[in-house]
Design a protein around this motif. Sequence first.
Motif, PDB file in Angstrom:
ATOM      1  N   GLY A 117       0.829  -1.199   0.000  1.00  0.00           N
ATOM      2  CA  GLY A 117       0.000   0.000   0.000  1.00  0.00           C
ATOM      3  C   GLY A 117       0.863   1.248   0.000  1.00  0.00           C
ATOM      4  N   VAL A 118       0.222   2.386   0.036  1.00  0.00           N
ATOM      5  CA  VAL A 118       0.936   3.661   0.067  1.00  0.00           C
ATOM      6  C   VAL A 118       1.499   3.880   1.462  1.00  0.00           C
ATOM      7  N   VAL A 119       2.752   4.300   1.515  1.00  0.00           N
ATOM      8  CA  VAL A 119       3.397   4.668   2.777  1.00  0.00           C
ATOM      9  C   VAL A 119       3.583   6.174   2.783  1.00  0.00           C
ATOM     10  N   CYS A 120       3.256   6.792   3.912  1.00  0.00           N
ATOM     11  CA  CYS A 120       3.475   8.222   4.092  1.00  0.00           C
ATOM     12  C   CYS A 120       4.478   8.432   5.216  1.00  0.00           C
ATOM     13  N   TRP A 121       5.508   9.195   4.925  1.00  0.00           N
ATOM     14  CA  TRP A 121       6.465   9.636   5.942  1.00  0.00           C
ATOM     15  C   TRP A 121       6.041  11.040   6.338  1.00  0.00           C
ATOM     16  N   ALA A 122       5.761  11.224   7.617  1.00  0.00           N
ATOM     17  CA  ALA A 122       5.296  12.512   8.128  1.00  0.00           C
ATOM     18  C   ALA A 122       5.960  12.792   9.475  1.00  0.00           C
ATOM     19  N   ASP A 123       5.512  13.830  10.126  1.00  0.00           N
ATOM     20  CA  ASP A 123       6.126  14.267  11.380  1.00  0.00           C
ATOM     21  C   ASP A 123       6.090  13.214  12.482  1.00  0.00           C
ATOM     22  N   LYS A 124       5.096  12.331  12.477  1.00  0.00           N
ATOM     23  CA  LYS A 124       4.956  11.345  13.548  1.00  0.00           C
ATOM     24  C   LYS A 124       5.450   9.959  13.146  1.00  0.00           C
ATOM     25  N   GLY A 125       6.183   9.866  12.050  1.00  0.00           N
ATOM     26  CA  GLY A 125       6.753   8.588  11.645  1.00  0.00           C
ATOM     27  C   GLY A 125       6.267   8.133  10.292  1.00  0.00           C
ATOM     28  N   LEU A 126       6.123   6.806  10.150  1.00  0.00           N
ATOM     29  CA  LEU A 126       5.700   6.192   8.896  1.00  0.00           C
ATOM     30  C   LEU A 126       4.310   5.583   9.062  1.00  0.00           C
ATOM     31  N   PHE A 127       3.480   5.742   8.039  1.00  0.00           N
ATOM     32  CA  PHE A 127       2.103   5.266   8.083  1.00  0.00           C
ATOM     33  C   PHE A 127       1.777   4.524   6.791  1.00  0.00           C
ATOM     34  N   LYS A 135      -8.139   4.284   6.005  1.00  0.00           N
ATOM     35  CA  LYS A 135      -7.469   4.839   7.183  1.00  0.00           C
ATOM     36  C   LYS A 135      -5.963   4.592   7.096  1.00  0.00           C
ATOM     37  N   TRP A 136      -5.234   5.381   7.869  1.00  0.00           N
ATOM     38  CA  TRP A 136      -3.783   5.270   7.994  1.00  0.00           C
ATOM     39  C   TRP A 136      -3.457   4.500   9.266  1.00  0.00           C
ATOM     40  N   THR A 137      -2.491   3.601   9.187  1.00  0.00           N
ATOM     41  CA  THR A 137      -2.035   2.838  10.346  1.00  0.00           C
ATOM     42  C   THR A 137      -0.541   3.089  10.526  1.00  0.00           C
ATOM     43  N   PRO A 138      -0.097   3.397  11.752  1.00  0.00           N
ATOM     44  CA  PRO A 138       1.338   3.607  11.961  1.00  0.00           C
ATOM     45  C   PRO A 138       2.118   2.324  11.691  1.00  0.00           C
ATOM     46  N   LEU A 139       3.240   2.446  11.023  1.00  0.00           N
ATOM     47  CA  LEU A 139       4.143   1.315  10.838  1.00  0.00           C
ATOM     48  C   LEU A 139       5.045   1.230  12.066  1.00  0.00           C
ATOM     49  N   LEU A 146      14.051  10.548  12.367  1.00  0.00           N
ATOM     50  CA  LEU A 146      13.790  11.154  11.063  1.00  0.00           C
ATOM     51  C   LEU A 146      13.247  12.572  11.140  1.00  0.00           C
ATOM     52  N   GLY A 147      12.269  12.801  12.008  1.00  0.00           N
ATOM     53  CA  GLY A 147      11.562  14.070  11.969  1.00  0.00           C
ATOM     54  C   GLY A 147      10.692  14.105  10.726  1.00  0.00           C
ATOM     55  N   ALA A 148      10.153  15.240  10.409  1.00  0.00           N
ATOM     56  CA  ALA A 148       9.295  15.374   9.234  1.00  0.00           C
ATOM     57  C   ALA A 148      10.130  15.650   7.988  1.00  0.00           C
ATOM     58  N   ASP A 177      13.368  -1.300   7.135  1.00  0.00           N
ATOM     59  CA  ASP A 177      13.015  -2.646   6.731  1.00  0.00           C
ATOM     60  C   ASP A 177      11.507  -2.853   6.930  1.00  0.00           C
ATOM     61  N   MET A 178      10.786  -3.171   5.857  1.00  0.00           N
ATOM     62  CA  MET A 178       9.333  -3.296   5.922  1.00  0.00           C
ATOM     63  C   MET A 178       8.881  -4.493   6.774  1.00  0.00           C
ATOM     64  N   LYS A 179       9.716  -5.524   6.867  1.00  0.00           N
ATOM     65  CA  LYS A 179       9.337  -6.705   7.656  1.00  0.00           C
ATOM     66  C   LYS A 179       9.571  -6.511   9.137  1.00  0.00           C
ATOM     67  N   SER A 180      10.751  -6.014   9.497  1.00  0.00           N
ATOM     68  CA  SER A 180      11.120  -5.947  10.907  1.00  0.00           C
ATOM     69  C   SER A 180      10.770  -4.609  11.577  1.00  0.00           C
ATOM     70  N   GLY A 181      10.656  -3.557  10.804  1.00  0.00           N
ATOM     71  CA  GLY A 181      10.436  -2.238  11.389  1.00  0.00           C
ATOM     72  C   GLY A 181      11.708  -1.560  11.840  1.00  0.00           C
ATOM     73  N   ASP A 182      12.853  -2.193  11.535  1.00  0.00           N
ATOM     74  CA  ASP A 182      14.142  -1.596  11.911  1.00  0.00           C
ATOM     75  C   ASP A 182      14.490  -0.430  11.000  1.00  0.00           C
ATOM     76  N   LEU A 183      15.040   0.604  11.597  1.00  0.00           N
ATOM     77  CA  LEU A 183      15.476   1.786  10.849  1.00  0.00           C
ATOM     78  C   LEU A 183      16.971   1.898  11.012  1.00  0.00           C
TER      79      LEU A 183
END
Length: 183
Positions: A117-127, A135-139, A146-148, A177-183
Amino acid sequence: RQQVMWWGGGHGGYQGTNVFHYSLRTNLWSSSCRPEWIVEYSAGYALGAQVSFHSRPYVPTHAYQSFAYDPPSGLLVVVRGRTFVYNVAEREWEWPTVDTPFNGDFFHVSVRSTPKGVVCWADKGLFLFDGKARKWTPLPLKNNPLGAPWCDGSGMVYDAKHDCLWLAPHKEIFRYDMKSGDL
């Protein structure tokens, strides 16, 4: 559908309400509708009105990081304050708009297509956008340095080979990493 879609303009340029479709089959451009023009003076910058009289979002300046195609739902997703969804097959915007649980200002988002799906990087993280639930779900993001993102001073791209996102907020590059959530 073998199409390239473009919803955009420039700093002081085009701000209509239509989505352009380029067909790879026919090698032709077409427009989703007759464009509606802004009804207020904006100098091509901070356009106050978000929608036209026909409930279509106006294109703001620097719109190129605020929209992406959502493969699971077949929608074009636009973050402009709220989230607008465009039905590609019907060539029309759908209502109601979707709440954004982050600062949805187009200067402070970076939106990209992924197979999930579409991922959005914004001020509160990745969604991640869920087109069916609208709806948007936090990743999961274990730490967020990162910040915004900022307009065209930062960017994000999806890497299909490694199933990850590459994010460049300023002078650094991060791998999510999309699987683990590691940055």
